[in-house]
Design a protein around this motif. Structure first.
Motif, PDB file in Angstrom:
ATOM      1  N   PHE A 207       4.742 -89.408  14.249  1.00 32.64           N
ATOM      2  CA  PHE A 207       4.577 -90.846  14.121  1.00 32.64           C
ATOM      3  C   PHE A 207       3.141 -91.229  14.501  1.00 32.64           C
ATOM      4  CE2 PHE A 207       9.262 -90.877  15.476  1.00 32.64           C
ATOM      5  CZ  PHE A 207       9.681 -90.745  14.161  1.00 32.64           C
ATOM      6  N   PRO A 208       2.634 -92.347  13.969  1.00 38.75           N
ATOM      7  CA  PRO A 208       1.274 -92.775  14.325  1.00 38.75           C
ATOM      8  C   PRO A 208       1.079 -92.912  15.827  1.00 38.75           C
ATOM      9  CG  PRO A 208       2.099 -94.044  12.459  1.00 38.75           C
ATOM     10  CD  PRO A 208       3.254 -93.238  12.963  1.00 38.75           C
ATOM     11  N   GLU A 209       2.122 -93.347  16.514  1.00 34.67           N
ATOM     12  CA  GLU A 209       2.095 -93.418  17.976  1.00 34.67           C
ATOM     13  C   GLU A 209       3.523 -93.256  18.473  1.00 34.67           C
ATOM     14  OE1 GLU A 209       2.233 -98.273  18.478  1.00 34.67           O
ATOM     15  OE2 GLU A 209       0.323 -97.227  18.561  1.00 34.67           O
ATOM     16  N   PRO A 210       3.719 -92.780  19.697  1.00 32.55           N
ATOM     17  CA  PRO A 210       5.082 -92.571  20.200  1.00 32.55           C
ATOM     18  C   PRO A 210       5.888 -93.866  20.189  1.00 32.55           C
ATOM     19  CG  PRO A 210       3.471 -91.504  21.619  1.00 32.55           C
ATOM     20  CD  PRO A 210       2.697 -92.346  20.667  1.00 32.55           C
ATOM     21  N   VAL A 211       7.159 -93.754  19.832  1.00 31.90           N
ATOM     22  CA  VAL A 211       8.037 -94.919  19.811  1.00 31.90           C
ATOM     23  C   VAL A 211       8.760 -95.028  21.149  1.00 31.90           C
ATOM     24  CG1 VAL A 211       8.333 -94.754  17.329  1.00 31.90           C
ATOM     25  CG2 VAL A 211       9.992 -93.648  18.827  1.00 31.90           C
ATOM     26  N   ARG A 212       9.117 -96.247  21.517  1.00 30.74           N
ATOM     27  CA  ARG A 212       9.758 -96.475  22.808  1.00 30.74           C
ATOM     28  C   ARG A 212      11.238 -96.801  22.692  1.00 30.74           C
ATOM     29  NH1 ARG A 212       5.537-100.936  24.802  1.00 30.74           N
ATOM     30  NH2 ARG A 212       5.884-101.495  22.612  1.00 30.74           N
ATOM     31  N   ASP A 213      11.686 -97.152  21.493  1.00 29.34           N
ATOM     32  CA  ASP A 213      13.091 -97.509  21.322  1.00 29.34           C
ATOM     33  C   ASP A 213      13.455 -97.414  19.850  1.00 29.34           C
ATOM     34  OD1 ASP A 213      12.023 -99.852  20.115  1.00 29.34           O
ATOM     35  OD2 ASP A 213      12.039-100.900  22.039  1.00 29.34           O
ATOM     36  N   VAL A 214      14.702 -97.748  19.537  1.00 24.91           N
ATOM     37  CA  VAL A 214      15.191 -97.617  18.169  1.00 24.91           C
ATOM     38  C   VAL A 214      14.491 -98.602  17.234  1.00 24.91           C
ATOM     39  CG1 VAL A 214      17.231 -97.832  16.696  1.00 24.91           C
ATOM     40  CG2 VAL A 214      17.422 -96.703  18.919  1.00 24.91           C
ATOM     41  N   THR A 215      14.142 -99.779  17.729  1.00 20.37           N
ATOM     42  CA  THR A 215      13.446-100.759  16.889  1.00 20.37           C
ATOM     43  C   THR A 215      12.104-100.211  16.432  1.00 20.37           C
ATOM     44  OG1 THR A 215      14.508-102.614  18.014  1.00 20.37           O
ATOM     45  CG2 THR A 215      12.487-103.083  16.801  1.00 20.37           C
ATOM     46  N   GLU A 216      11.342 -99.647  17.349  1.00 23.42           N
ATOM     47  CA  GLU A 216      10.057 -99.058  16.974  1.00 23.42           C
ATOM     48  C   GLU A 216      10.258 -97.837  16.094  1.00 23.42           C
ATOM     49  OE1 GLU A 216       7.581 -98.316  20.329  1.00 23.42           O
ATOM     50  OE2 GLU A 216       7.408-100.444  20.873  1.00 23.42           O
ATOM     51  N   LEU A 217      11.349 -97.099  16.298  1.00 24.41           N
ATOM     52  CA  LEU A 217      11.639 -95.943  15.449  1.00 24.41           C
ATOM     53  C   LEU A 217      11.865 -96.377  14.003  1.00 24.41           C
ATOM     54  CD1 LEU A 217      12.400 -92.945  14.990  1.00 24.41           C
ATOM     55  CD2 LEU A 217      14.761 -93.603  15.530  1.00 24.41           C
ATOM     56  N   ARG A 218      12.598 -97.466  13.810  1.00 23.71           N
ATOM     57  CA  ARG A 218      12.852 -97.929  12.432  1.00 23.71           C
ATOM     58  C   ARG A 218      11.540 -98.237  11.721  1.00 23.71           C
ATOM     59  NH1 ARG A 218      17.101-101.234  14.920  1.00 23.71           N
ATOM     60  NH2 ARG A 218      19.127-100.227  14.579  1.00 23.71           N
ATOM     61  N   ARG A 219      10.600 -98.868  12.421  1.00 19.96           N
ATOM     62  CA  ARG A 219       9.307 -99.168  11.803  1.00 19.96           C
ATOM     63  C   ARG A 219       8.555 -97.877  11.474  1.00 19.96           C
ATOM     64  NH1 ARG A 219       9.160-103.676  15.598  1.00 19.96           N
ATOM     65  NH2 ARG A 219       7.950-102.421  17.073  1.00 19.96           N
ATOM     66  N   ALA A 220       8.610 -96.920  12.384  1.00 22.98           N
ATOM     67  CA  ALA A 220       7.910 -95.654  12.158  1.00 22.98           C
ATOM     68  C   ALA A 220       8.515 -94.903  10.977  1.00 22.98           C
ATOM     69  CB  ALA A 220       7.958 -94.798  13.424  1.00 22.98           C
ATOM     70  N   MET A 221       9.839 -94.916  10.856  1.00 27.62           N
ATOM     71  CA  MET A 221      10.485 -94.232   9.735  1.00 27.62           C
ATOM     72  C   MET A 221      10.169 -94.930   8.423  1.00 27.62           C
ATOM     73  SD  MET A 221      11.939 -91.524  10.835  1.00 27.62           S
ATOM     74  CE  MET A 221      12.689 -91.184   9.239  1.00 27.62           C
ATOM     75  N   ARG A 222      10.127 -96.253   8.444  1.00 29.11           N
ATOM     76  CA  ARG A 222       9.783 -96.979   7.223  1.00 29.11           C
ATOM     77  C   ARG A 222       8.376 -96.611   6.764  1.00 29.11           C
ATOM     78  NH1 ARG A 222       9.931-101.860   9.136  1.00 29.11           N
ATOM     79  NH2 ARG A 222      12.195-101.864   9.125  1.00 29.11           N
ATOM     80  N   THR A 223       7.447 -96.529   7.708  1.00 34.03           N
ATOM     81  CA  THR A 223       6.068 -96.142   7.378  1.00 34.03           C
ATOM     82  C   THR A 223       6.037 -94.724   6.816  1.00 34.03           C
ATOM     83  OG1 THR A 223       5.176 -97.578   9.122  1.00 34.03           O
ATOM     84  CG2 THR A 223       3.758 -95.799   8.326  1.00 34.03           C
ATOM     85  N   LEU A 224       6.804 -93.823   7.405  1.00 32.21           N
ATOM     86  CA  LEU A 224       6.833 -92.440   6.936  1.00 32.21           C
ATOM     87  C   LEU A 224       7.374 -92.347   5.519  1.00 32.21           C
ATOM     88  CD1 LEU A 224       6.547 -89.399   7.501  1.00 32.21           C
ATOM     89  CD2 LEU A 224       8.831 -89.457   8.529  1.00 32.21           C
ATOM     90  N   PHE A 225       8.478 -93.038   5.240  1.00 28.59           N
ATOM     91  CA  PHE A 225       9.061 -92.991   3.886  1.00 28.59           C
ATOM     92  C   PHE A 225       8.131 -93.652   2.849  1.00 28.59           C
ATOM     93  CE2 PHE A 225      13.495 -92.758   5.908  1.00 28.59           C
ATOM     94  CZ  PHE A 225      13.534 -91.372   5.755  1.00 28.59           C
ATOM     95  N   GLU A 226       7.437 -94.708   3.268  1.00 31.68           N
ATOM     96  CA  GLU A 226       6.498 -95.346   2.341  1.00 31.68           C
ATOM     97  C   GLU A 226       5.342 -94.411   1.998  1.00 31.68           C
ATOM     98  OE1 GLU A 226       5.425 -98.895   4.368  1.00 31.68           O
ATOM     99  OE2 GLU A 226       7.234-100.007   3.767  1.00 31.68           O
ATOM    100  N   ALA A 227       4.863 -93.674   2.987  1.00 34.13           N
ATOM    101  CA  ALA A 227       3.789 -92.712   2.731  1.00 34.13           C
ATOM    102  C   ALA A 227       4.264 -91.605   1.810  1.00 34.13           C
ATOM    103  CB  ALA A 227       3.308 -92.128   4.054  1.00 34.13           C
TER     104      ALA A 227
END
Length: 230
Positions: A207-227
């Protein structure tokens, strides 16, 4: 990447299969010593809850001082169907004593004073020092990881397959291999690409930066799938 101490602390405080091994207890005539709960105290000691009539409790109660040694063995199995499902093992050894008065009636809490630990997992094999284990924190996603991986595998299969596009020539197959999410932590996602029954490989997506909870994880996964889709 997570440190060896953090990985071990995460395993101890997860729902992974675990058993306590107490030298001197005959395994042929005793049930496996599986604690009902596991936690870690502020000094790095591991607290294990057992039924009050457990052989582990009897052994700890009758021991003198800290003379009773024990090993907590933990086996981490991927919560999704994937080749080579065992993701890692950890061993925490130390001295076992009983802690009266802090468990429910009919239960007993045992304290495993941390002596040393060893972890052998997807990251590698390492020893863990007591102060490192004491100061480490479990991964913030540990309580949700199994459910999240199962959801990714069942509901986002096609998106998982698109991650193959981020591998370049490494994918190496004319058709996109199956992509199974095998491990997840605050730093990233590990995927096992299964090309055939006998051929598979892992890839790690940070991930671009470590996530702290499930909400931040969802954003990180969305960014990964978009890439992966672009």
């Amino acid at each position: 990447m997570p440190s060896a101490a953090e990985r071990t602390r995460t395993l101890v405080q997860s729902t992974c299969s675990a058993r306590l091994v107490v030298p001197g207890l005959d395994p042929a005539h005793a049930e496996p010593l599986v604690p009902d709960s596991r936690s870690v105290g502020p000094e790095g000691d591991v607290f294990l809850e057992f039924a009050a009539d457990s052989p582990a409790v009897r052994a700890a109660t009758h021991a003198r001082g800290d003379e009773l040694t024990a090993v907590l063995e933990i086996t981490d199995v991927a919560p999704v169907a994937v080749p080579h499902r065992i993701r890692g093992r950890a061993w925490v050894s130390g001295w076992l004593t009983s802690v009266p008065g802090i468990a429910e009636p009919g239960r007993m809490m045992l304290r495993l004073e941390f002596g040393e630990a060893y972890v052998d997992d997807l990251w590698g094999a390492e020893d863990i020092e007591p102060e490192d284990f004491r100061d480490a924190a479990p991964d913030p996603l540990v309580r949700h990881e199994a459910e999240l991986l199962q959801h990714l595998a069942s509901a986002h299969d096609e998106q998982m397959r698109t991650l193959c596009g981020l591998l370049g020539e490494r994918a190496g197959a004319p058709n996109r291999p199956n992509a199974v999410p095998v491990a997840l932590d605050r730093f990233g996602l590990r995927v096992r690409f299964v090309e055939s029954r006998d051929a598979c490989f892992d890839a790690r997506f940070e991930f671009p930066e470590p996530v702290r909870d499930v909400t931040e994880l969802r954003r990180a996964m969305r960014t990964l799938f978009e890439a992966a889709a672009s």
